[in-house]
Scaffold this motif. Structure first.
Motif, PDB file in Angstrom:
ATOM      1  N   ASP A  53      -3.224  -7.180  -0.626  1.00 35.17           N
ATOM      2  CA  ASP A  53      -4.093  -6.449   0.267  1.00 35.17           C
ATOM      3  C   ASP A  53      -5.533  -6.514  -0.192  1.00 35.17           C
ATOM      4  O   ASP A  53      -6.439  -6.642   0.590  1.00 35.17           O
ATOM      5  CB  ASP A  53      -3.632  -4.994   0.285  1.00 35.17           C
ATOM      6  N   ARG A  54      -5.695  -6.424  -1.503  1.00 25.81           N
ATOM      7  CA  ARG A  54      -7.034  -6.297  -2.062  1.00 25.81           C
ATOM      8  C   ARG A  54      -7.848  -7.553  -1.885  1.00 25.81           C
ATOM      9  O   ARG A  54      -8.995  -7.485  -1.525  1.00 25.81           O
ATOM     10  CB  ARG A  54      -6.919  -6.008  -3.549  1.00 25.81           C
TER      11      ARG A  54
ATOM     12  N   LEU B 190      -0.319  -5.256  -4.855  1.00 19.12           N
ATOM     13  CA  LEU B 190      -1.538  -4.823  -4.184  1.00 19.12           C
ATOM     14  C   LEU B 190      -2.551  -5.943  -4.054  1.00 19.12           C
ATOM     15  O   LEU B 190      -3.411  -5.907  -3.193  1.00 19.12           O
ATOM     16  CB  LEU B 190      -2.172  -3.647  -4.928  1.00 19.12           C
TER      17      LEU B 190
ATOM     18  N   ALA C 102      -3.473   6.608  -6.526  1.00 20.59           N
ATOM     19  CA  ALA C 102      -2.353   5.687  -6.691  1.00 20.59           C
ATOM     20  C   ALA C 102      -2.623   4.374  -5.980  1.00 20.59           C
ATOM     21  O   ALA C 102      -2.018   3.359  -6.248  1.00 20.59           O
ATOM     22  CB  ALA C 102      -1.078   6.314  -6.134  1.00 20.59           C
ATOM     23  N   TYR C 103      -3.560   4.417  -5.041  1.00 19.82           N
ATOM     24  CA  TYR C 103      -3.862   3.198  -4.318  1.00 19.82           C
ATOM     25  C   TYR C 103      -5.282   3.259  -3.803  1.00 19.82           C
ATOM     26  O   TYR C 103      -5.590   3.996  -2.880  1.00 19.82           O
ATOM     27  CB  TYR C 103      -2.886   2.998  -3.152  1.00 19.82           C
TER      28      TYR C 103
ATOM     29  N   HIS D 140     -10.529  -8.407   0.677  1.00 18.37           N
ATOM     30  CA  HIS D 140     -11.804  -7.708   0.847  1.00 18.37           C
ATOM     31  C   HIS D 140     -12.901  -8.244  -0.068  1.00 18.37           C
ATOM     32  O   HIS D 140     -14.057  -7.860   0.086  1.00 18.37           O
ATOM     33  CB  HIS D 140     -11.615  -6.222   0.578  1.00 18.37           C
ATOM     34  N   ASP D 141     -12.504  -9.076  -1.024  1.00 18.10           N
ATOM     35  CA  ASP D 141     -13.522  -9.580  -1.948  1.00 18.10           C
ATOM     36  C   ASP D 141     -14.548 -10.434  -1.204  1.00 18.10           C
ATOM     37  O   ASP D 141     -14.240 -11.069  -0.208  1.00 18.10           O
ATOM     38  CB  ASP D 141     -12.871 -10.438  -3.047  1.00 18.10           C
TER      39      ASP D 141
ATOM     40  N   ARG E  40       0.565  -3.408  -9.144  1.00 16.98           N
ATOM     41  CA  ARG E  40      -0.786  -3.975  -9.046  1.00 16.98           C
ATOM     42  C   ARG E  40      -0.747  -5.369  -8.445  1.00 16.98           C
ATOM     43  O   ARG E  40      -1.561  -5.714  -7.610  1.00 16.98           O
ATOM     44  CB  ARG E  40      -1.431  -4.024 -10.432  1.00 16.98           C
TER      45      ARG E  40
ATOM     46  N   ALA F 155       0.832  -1.195   0.000  1.00 28.90           N
ATOM     47  CA  ALA F 155       0.000   0.000   0.000  1.00 28.90           C
ATOM     48  C   ALA F 155       0.874   1.254   0.000  1.00 28.90           C
ATOM     49  O   ALA F 155       0.622   2.202  -0.746  1.00 28.90           O
ATOM     50  CB  ALA F 155      -0.926  -0.005   1.210  1.00 28.90           C
TER      51      ALA F 155
ATOM     52  N   ALA G 175       2.921   1.425  -3.315  1.00 26.40           N
ATOM     53  CA  ALA G 175       2.051   1.715  -4.450  1.00 26.40           C
ATOM     54  C   ALA G 175       1.854   3.209  -4.598  1.00 26.40           C
ATOM     55  O   ALA G 175       1.945   3.763  -5.685  1.00 26.40           O
ATOM     56  CB  ALA G 175       0.709   1.026  -4.260  1.00 26.40           C
TER      57      ALA G 175
END
Lengths: 359, 152
Positions: A199-200, A196, B113-114, A203-204, A193, A145, A148
């Motif tokens: 982290d992403r 990331l 950016a994030y 949450h899905d 990406r 995070a 990025a």
């Protein structure tokens, strides 16, 4: 307490019988000597006889003591030796006593206790490793995070600038340079990406996921790469409609990472077989390749973020780490076994149908 | 900052940019250019995006903070606010909230950016027009701006 069989003699008798034996022999010997001395005149009894009687008496007593030693003391010594080595931290040793008495029972109980301690110990070590792994992943998420934000800003400027120039540039050489800037900026964006995704993904939403479809799609994505390396892809997926709850796309990504990894382990051709079976309460997927295998010293690190044995520029060691993160997030387990004839990855995911039936 | 200073001279102040491109002239003639407020604390991107949008024929005010951006909003009507999400003090979301309340006719596009899922959901709830993740391609930026123009 386990039932003892008929031919087993209890420890109590092992101690008592030799003592009773010694007493009996002493008594018989004494009686015999006294009788012969009393009935006959002393001169009649030859000294050799007395001597022989004394020697055999001593031998008998010694033999009985030996029996006592073998039957009782030796097992106790063995037990004590193993206990000492356990005390020193060696949990692998076991007591071997086959005396058929309380000592054997004691030894067996002790062995079972050791087995249990060892299993608990192993679980503890595994839990520790998993904790470490998830901490690593969490720190990657945080890092991602932060990184990025710092990286994407300059990359956006570079990318937009290069594209702007490219639009008005006619000269081929200059166009090539600008194109390189633009494409490489895209590549950096792609790397960030991927970072990331750590982290992403968390949450899905979870939904019903058809694993067979996810595996098929992951294999389809790799088919061209496989053909190029001469790798045969085979699948044997028998799930009888069992489903998992999860993030289907994330799971597909995890499978694709493993498949990609396997194909790269077989640059001169081979075979990758994906199997899926229901072993309640799990759905078990195995990915078996006929590649060169993973070196033992690497096997412990393959799920670590940024661990890679590939050349620089051929991936940066996140594929399997992401796979690990995804599987763990689904309450599953992932492991790898490897030998000179290839590697097998095993993924276990909770079988929703089994759990629903049990509930 | 150069951009902000120049922008402060007038409500529709423009950036010092190279000779106007043909496209700009064409758009200016047909009145297709938008009034754009650009807010980003990354100054390189602010300058480059400002120049780019001007070349495309829009009238741009570029400021490095949401606070300055909201001050500009008082002076001038904008069709579009392009705001960075993560900025010190007032964030892009705060700005979005303020703009949606006071200037509901102005479209807000968040560039970031994030983007976490939470902020995306929050931005959608607040009525963001679109969400543009950095780094973006020119084509994506143009698509978003064209949509704003079509709806304006």
């Amino acid at each position: 307490m386990p039932r003892r069989s008929a031919n087993q003699i209890s420890l109590k008798w092992k101690v008592i019988l030799p003592i009773v034996g010694i007493v009996l022999v002493a008594f018989v010997g004494y009686t015999w000597v006294s009788l012969t001395t009393v009935v006959r005149p002393r001169s009649v009894v030859p000294t050799q006889h007395l001597l022989a009687a004394a020697i055999s008496l001593t031998a008998l007593v010694a033999a009985l003591i030996l029996v006592l030693y073998v039957l009782v003391n030796r097992p106790i010594q063995e037990l004590a030796a193993v206990m000492r080595s356990v005390e020193e931290g060696d949990l692998d040793r076991r007591v071997h006593i086959h005396s058929g008495d309380e000592l054997e029972h004691l030894a067996n109980t002790f062995n079972r206790m050791l087995d249990e301690i060892q299993a608990k110990n192993r679980q503890l070590v595994e839990a520790g490793q998993q904790l470490l792994q998830s901490e690593k992943l969490a720190s990657i998420g945080l890092l991602a995070a932060g990184v990025a934000h710092e990286i994407n800003n300059p990359v956006a400027t570079i990318s937009v600038s290069a594209e702007c120039l490219l639009e008005s540039e006619q000269q081929p050489d200059r166009r090539r340079f600008l194109l390189a800037i633009s494409e490489e900026a895209d590549r950096i964006g792609g790397i960030v990406r991927k970072l990331l995704d750590f982290d992403r993904g968390g949450h899905d939403r979870f939904s019903d996921c058809n694993l067979v479809g996810a595996v098929d799609r992951a294999m389809e994505e790799s088919r061209r790469e496989a053909e190029r390396s001469g790798v045969t892809l085979a699948s044997d997926l028998q799930l009888d409609g069992h489903r998992v709850q999860g993030q289907c796309d994330q799971l597909r990504q995890a499978f694709a990472s493993i498949i990609d990894n396997a194909i790269r382990a077989m640059p001169h051709g081979g075979r990758l077989e994906v199997r899926a079976r229901v072993h309640e309460p799990w759905i078990v997927l195995t990915f078996t390749d006929t590649g060169s295998g993973i070196a033992e010293e690497h096997l412990d690190h393959i799920f670590d973020p940024f661990f890679t044995t590939r050349e620089v520029g051929e991936g940066f060691g996140l594929g399997l780490a992401v796979a690990y993160a995804v599987v763990r997030r689904h309450g599953g387990e992932i492991s790898a076994e490897s030998g000179p004839k290839g590697t097998t990855f095993t993924i276990k995911l909770p079988d929703m149908d089994a759990r629903a039936n049990a509930a | 900052m150069k951009l902000a200073d120049e922008a402060m001279r007038g409500p529709a102040a423009t950036l010092s940019s190279p000779a106007p491109a043909r496209k700009q002239e064409r758009m200016a003639e047909t009145g297709q250019g938008l009034d754009v407020l650009l807010v980003d604390d990354d100054r390189s991107l602010l300058e480059i995006l400002g120049t780019l949008l001007q070349l495309e024929g829009h009238r741009v005010v570029a400021v490095p903070s949401a606070h300055e951006g909201l001050l500009k909003m008082k002076e001038h009507n904008f069709d579009l606010v392009l705001a960075d999400l993560k900025m010190p003090r007032t964030t892009g979301l705060d700005m979005l909230r303020a703009v949606r309340e006071e200037y509901p006719q102005t479209r807000v596009v968040i560039i970031t950016a994030y983007a976490s899922v939470d902020t995306t959901v929050e931005a959608m709830r607040l009525g963001v027009f679109d969400y543009l993740p950095k780094p973006f391609k020119l084509a994506e930026l143009r698509r978003v701006i064209n949509r704003v123009r079509d709806e304006a």
